[in-house]
Design a protein around this motif. Structure first.
Motif, mmCIF file in Angstrom:
data_model
loop_
_atom_site.group_PDB
_atom_site.id
_atom_site.type_symbol
_atom_site.label_atom_id
_atom_site.label_comp_id
_atom_site.label_asym_id
_atom_site.label_seq_id
_atom_site.Cartn_x
_atom_site.Cartn_y
_atom_site.Cartn_z
ATOM 1 N N LEU A 193 17.673 -1.585 -5.509
ATOM 2 C CA LEU A 193 19.086 -1.784 -5.202
ATOM 3 C C LEU A 193 19.255 -1.715 -3.690
ATOM 4 O O LEU A 193 18.832 -0.743 -3.061
ATOM 5 N N PHE A 196 24.591 -3.418 0.142
ATOM 6 C CA PHE A 196 25.167 -4.459 0.999
ATOM 7 C C PHE A 196 26.547 -4.779 0.444
ATOM 8 O O PHE A 196 26.706 -5.634 -0.409
ATOM 9 N N ILE A 198 28.072 -4.063 -1.918
ATOM 10 C CA ILE A 198 27.813 -3.492 -3.230
ATOM 11 C C ILE A 198 26.306 -3.286 -3.336
ATOM 12 O O ILE A 198 25.554 -3.682 -2.448
ATOM 13 N N LEU A 200 23.127 -4.505 -4.380
ATOM 14 C CA LEU A 200 22.590 -5.805 -4.740
ATOM 15 C C LEU A 200 21.201 -5.639 -5.349
ATOM 16 O O LEU A 200 20.298 -5.101 -4.701
ATOM 17 N N LEU A 202 17.520 -6.582 -6.296
ATOM 18 C CA LEU A 202 16.482 -7.497 -5.833
ATOM 19 C C LEU A 202 15.174 -7.160 -6.514
ATOM 20 O O LEU A 202 14.916 -6.000 -6.843
ATOM 21 N N PHE A 266 17.636 -12.523 -6.667
ATOM 22 C CA PHE A 266 18.770 -11.652 -6.404
ATOM 23 C C PHE A 266 19.933 -12.063 -7.290
ATOM 24 O O PHE A 266 19.929 -13.097 -7.948
ATOM 25 N N GLY A 267 20.941 -11.181 -7.294
ATOM 26 C CA GLY A 267 22.157 -11.465 -8.036
ATOM 27 C C GLY A 267 21.917 -11.526 -9.533
ATOM 28 O O GLY A 267 21.138 -10.785 -10.094
ATOM 29 N N ARG A 268 22.567 -12.471 -10.217
ATOM 30 C CA ARG A 268 22.469 -12.593 -11.671
ATOM 31 C C ARG A 268 21.068 -12.988 -12.110
ATOM 32 O O ARG A 268 20.631 -12.696 -13.212
#
Length: 274
Positions: A193, A196, A198, A200, A202, A266-268
């Protein structure tokens, strides 16, 4: 800068030693360390708890001056409180025990200064310890863990042999585990995590996560980037990490590779299981 939460590197056998170390550290902190019960109930640290904690650490923590020069103090906190010319405080007196500086390195590995200190160390041990134990075997991993802890404590003490401050925590031994993991599984995927705006998620190769951790420890040990490098034994982390790498290096040939990373997601797209 990043918080590891999981590695994609399944172990072949149950990491009993890692589990035992986790339990031992938690039990010592919760059941034996003075003042923990009060912090759980929301009570403030009283003078009596503070004096008891000082006496506890003086007895069981490793002190560089004692370890290197065997300069044992003639007066130590007794754990009692009293009132002197400057008001209430902790009573000091001759020690009522015989302390072994060498043995204190072992006991100090299971002491922690607070909940964040404990949970941070246990998180790293939980994520990375199982694979190193899997590769080394149970007994060799336990010996490896202790050797790294001793090397970290002695390394720090050599660099600051005049210090009378207690040194506690499993960080040096766990740094050795991180160094071994970097050598054995540099391409293993690690979910982290990144704060950034929130947190994020990775998925990064272990060599980035652990390499960045080591660089930060090295910078902090030199007093760069922090206001007070003396509050954390960063040099012990550096020594433990390097010793862990050296001890694990002969095991690198023949180490089964982890699942191949598919780059940085990253992200979803970075949800576990993909």
């Amino acid at each position: 800068m990043v918080i590891p939460v999981h590695d994609v590197n399944p172990a072949r056998r149950t990491p009993w030693v890692t589990y035992a170390l986790l339990v031992a550290n938690i039990v010592v902190f919760v059941a034996l360390t003075p003042g923990v019960v009060g912090s759980l109930t929301g009570g403030g640290g009283s003078l009596a708890e503070l004096c008891h904690l000082q006496a506890f650490l003086e007895r069981w923590a490793v002190v560089p001056r004692e370890l290197i020069h065997h300069q044992m103090p003639s007066l130590v906190p007794t754990g009692a409180t009293g009132v002197g010319p400057q008001g209430a405080g902790c009573v000091i007196g001759p020690p009522r025990y015989d302390k072994s500086p060498e043995l204190s390195v072992l006991t100090a590995m299971f002491l922690h200064g607070g909940w964040l200190h404990l949970l941070g160390n246990m998180l790293f041990l939980w994520i990375f310890g199982n694979n190193v134990e899997d590769r080394m075997g149970h007994l060799r991993f336990l010996l490896f863990y202790l050797v790294c802890g001793y090397a970290a404590a002695y390394g720090f003490a050599v660099l600051d042999g005049s210090s009378g401050e207690p040194l506690i925590g499993a960080s040096g031994a766990i740094a050795g585990v991180l160094g071994a993991y970097l050598v054995l599984y540099p391409r293993a995927r690690v979910w982290v995590l990144v704060p950034f705006l929130i947190f994020l998620p990775l998925r990064l190769p272990a060599w980035i996560v652990l390499g960045l951790w080591f660089v930060l420890q090295a910078v902090y040990s030199a007093g760069q980037g922090v206001t007070d490098a003396g509050t954390v034994a960063y040099a012990a982390h550096v020594v433990g990490f390097v010793v862990g790498m050296l001890l694990a290096w002969p095991l690198k040939p023949g180490t089964p590779p982890p699942p191949e990373p598919r780059g940085i997601l990253f992200g979803r797209r970075a949800r576990p299981g993909r």
